[in-house]
Motif scaffolding. Structure first.
Motif, PDB file in Angstrom:
ATOM      1  N   GLU A 302      12.767  20.040 -10.261  1.00 27.05           N
ATOM      2  CA  GLU A 302      11.559  20.175  -9.442  1.00 27.05           C
ATOM      3  C   GLU A 302      11.813  19.687  -8.018  1.00 27.05           C
ATOM      4  O   GLU A 302      11.363  20.315  -7.043  1.00 27.05           O
ATOM      5  CB  GLU A 302      10.418  19.378 -10.086  1.00 27.05           C
ATOM      6  CG  GLU A 302       9.075  19.548  -9.421  1.00 27.05           C
ATOM      7  CD  GLU A 302       8.536  20.955  -9.560  1.00 27.05           C
ATOM      8  OE1 GLU A 302       7.735  21.358  -8.697  1.00 27.05           O
ATOM      9  OE2 GLU A 302       8.916  21.648 -10.529  1.00 27.05           O
ATOM     10  N   GLU A 303      12.554  18.564  -7.892  1.00 28.09           N
ATOM     11  CA  GLU A 303      12.878  18.051  -6.558  1.00 28.09           C
ATOM     12  C   GLU A 303      13.762  19.036  -5.801  1.00 28.09           C
ATOM     13  O   GLU A 303      13.593  19.255  -4.595  1.00 28.09           O
ATOM     14  CB  GLU A 303      13.575  16.699  -6.699  1.00 28.09           C
ATOM     15  CG  GLU A 303      13.908  16.024  -5.380  1.00 28.09           C
ATOM     16  CD  GLU A 303      12.668  15.604  -4.611  1.00 28.09           C
ATOM     17  OE1 GLU A 303      12.773  15.456  -3.372  1.00 28.09           O
ATOM     18  OE2 GLU A 303      11.608  15.429  -5.243  1.00 28.09           O
ATOM     19  N   ARG A 306      11.594  21.770  -4.603  1.00 28.84           N
ATOM     20  CA  ARG A 306      10.812  21.350  -3.432  1.00 28.84           C
ATOM     21  C   ARG A 306      11.671  21.333  -2.171  1.00 28.84           C
ATOM     22  O   ARG A 306      11.224  21.753  -1.094  1.00 28.84           O
ATOM     23  CB  ARG A 306      10.203  19.968  -3.683  1.00 28.84           C
ATOM     24  CG  ARG A 306       9.017  19.976  -4.647  1.00 28.84           C
ATOM     25  CD  ARG A 306       8.223  18.693  -4.517  1.00 28.84           C
ATOM     26  NE  ARG A 306       9.011  17.545  -4.932  1.00 28.84           N
ATOM     27  CZ  ARG A 306       9.013  17.033  -6.156  1.00 28.84           C
ATOM     28  NH1 ARG A 306       8.268  17.609  -7.100  1.00 28.84           N
ATOM     29  NH2 ARG A 306       9.749  15.978  -6.456  1.00 28.84           N
ATOM     30  N   ASP A 309      12.232  24.880  -1.119  1.00 26.49           N
ATOM     31  CA  ASP A 309      11.026  25.429  -0.503  1.00 26.49           C
ATOM     32  C   ASP A 309      10.836  24.876   0.910  1.00 26.49           C
ATOM     33  O   ASP A 309      10.470  25.618   1.845  1.00 26.49           O
ATOM     34  CB  ASP A 309       9.798  25.111  -1.364  1.00 26.49           C
ATOM     35  CG  ASP A 309       9.828  25.857  -2.689  1.00 26.49           C
ATOM     36  OD1 ASP A 309      10.573  26.849  -2.787  1.00 26.49           O
ATOM     37  OD2 ASP A 309       9.113  25.444  -3.631  1.00 26.49           O
TER      38      ASP A 309
END
Length: 430
Positions: A302-303, A306, A309
């Motif tokens: 997830e990191e 992120r 992104d």
């Protein structure tokens, strides 16, 4: 001729009778034959084992027979039995006259107990039923089992019965053991003989005493596949004791050995239980570590998403800014040259929305109004938060307030004939 004609006539009459029977009952015979043929083919096609089927059926019947256990009531210190099951009905009159296995076992036990009651007035209180009942009682009372296997023709049997019939011996064995007696007779149905074979005794000419114990917890001592409790031989001996003291010492040693076996078994079970708990704890810790590892991996993914992104958005913003810079430079290059001060020239000051930025430039009065917008758009118009889209900018005069439209009109036609101040504003949709 007549001697040959008569049998031929009889044969024809019988054949006629057979044809009539076949004509009347032929469908039944054909149906039965078809069913028998299909059954035979099914048995051959499937893996049906008649021997295994009847063995399993016999095993289930024996298991149901064992489950119909006897009920016992305690009266005057002796155990009386009341059988709760039913006997299997005899198949024929010839078979009914032959005693069954259970009947022979009860008969042997009854005869032996009658003999022991006569010779052992103060002796041990033997269980007045089969060995399975004694095992059940021993399991409930958590005691070892004292087994006496009686050999009627043994040389040492009479003196041993005198020793066993003493009050001290009887009290000791009745208090600390569950006592059971069996008959050493080489016949089908003698539990004593079957038990002797299980214990490895070959010579049955002399009486035998033994101590059996069910060590460990009740769940693991519940029994084998035949339902008989799993026993361990604690001590085995012939009935050759000089006096009651020797038999008493033998019983004390047997009880101590049974206690040691039970203690060792409990320690083994405790160690096994501890190992099982440790394994369970270890597996639980492994599962928790695996769960944490999966969570950490998910958080890392997830990191990473992120970060990707954010980098993508940053790249998009940089591309937009670069594109806007190129567009501003193009508009700045497309502006007409700034005229010298004089008649027909107006110096226009622009006040930007951030309140700090101010720009001024001279324009000819013949310049179209859209050039003013190109000049404003050639600069980065900012507010307190972010840049303003050039498509949403408008120019407004101070007093009187008037919005200057972006068109092909000249400044003179728009009412600008001298130096002027225009405010740059952001046009919001209604």
């Amino acid at each position: 001729w007549w001697s040959l004609r008569l049998p031929a006539c009889l044969f024809m009459e019988r054949m006629q009778a057979f044809r009539e029977i076949l004509h009347e009952y032929g469908w039944y015979v054909a149906t039965a034959a078809g069913v028998a043929f299909l059954t035979w083919k099914y048995v051959q096609a499937s893996e049906f084992d008649p021997k295994a089927y009847y063995d399993e059926r016999r095993r289930r019947e024996e298991e149901q027979k064992r489950l119909r256990m006897h009920r016992y009531t305690m009266a005057d210190g002796k155990i009386n039995s009341r059988p709760s099951g039913r006997r299997r009905p005899a198949r024929s009159s010839a078979a009914s006259s032959r005693p069954t296995f259970e009947a022979r076992t009860r008969a042997d036990t009854k005869i032996l107990l009658k003999v022991l009651d006569e010779k052992l007035a103060d002796g041990p209180a033997f269980v007045r039923d089969n060995l399975a009942t004694a095992l059940t009682i021993a399991q409930l009372e958590k005691k070892p089992i004292f087994v006496y296997l009686h050999a009627p023709a043994g040389v040492s049997t009479p003196p041993f019965l005198k020793i066993l019939g003493s009050k001290e011996i009887g009290t000791f064995f009745s208090r600390d053991f569950v006592c059971w007696a069996g008959l050493l007779r080489d016949t089908r149905g003698s539990e004593g003989y079957e038990l002797a074979k299980e214990l490895g005794v070959r010579d049955i000419s002399e009486s035998i005493i033994a101590v059996l114990g069910m060590v460990g917890d009740e769940a693991q001592s519940a029994g084998s596949e035949n339902g008989v409790p799993v026993l361990r031989l604690v001590q085995l001996s012939r009935t050759r004791f000089p006096n009651a003291t020797g038999l008493m010492q033998w019983g004390v040693d047997a009880k101590d050995a049974w206690k040691r076996m039970r203690t060792e078994r409990e320690k083994e079970l405790s160690r096994a239980r501890l190992v099982k708990e440790q394994n369970s704890e270890y597996e639980r810790a492994l599962a928790e570590d695996e769960h944490k590892r999966k969570i950490e991996e998910e958080e890392e993914r997830e990191e990473e998403r992120r970060k990707l992104d954010a980098a993508r958005k940053k790249k998009e913003c940089e591309d937009l800014r670069e594109k806007a810079r190129i567009e501003r430079q193009r508009l700045l290059d497309s502006l007409p040259a700034e005229p010298e001060p004089g008649s027909g020239v107006a110096n226009i000051r622009f006040l930007f929305p951030d309140g700090h930025t101010r720009k001024s430039r001279r324009f000819s009065l013949d310049t179209m109004t859209k050039v003013l917008f190109d000049f404003v758009n050639s600069h980065e118009v900012l507010t307190d938060e972010d840049a303003i889209n050039p498509e949403r900018l408008r120019l407004v005069t101070r007093y009187p307030r008037r919005v200057l439209e972006k068109s092909e009109r000249t400044l003179k036609e728009a009412g600008i004939t001298s130096d002027y101040v225009l405010c740059v504003e952001e046009a919001f949709s209604q």
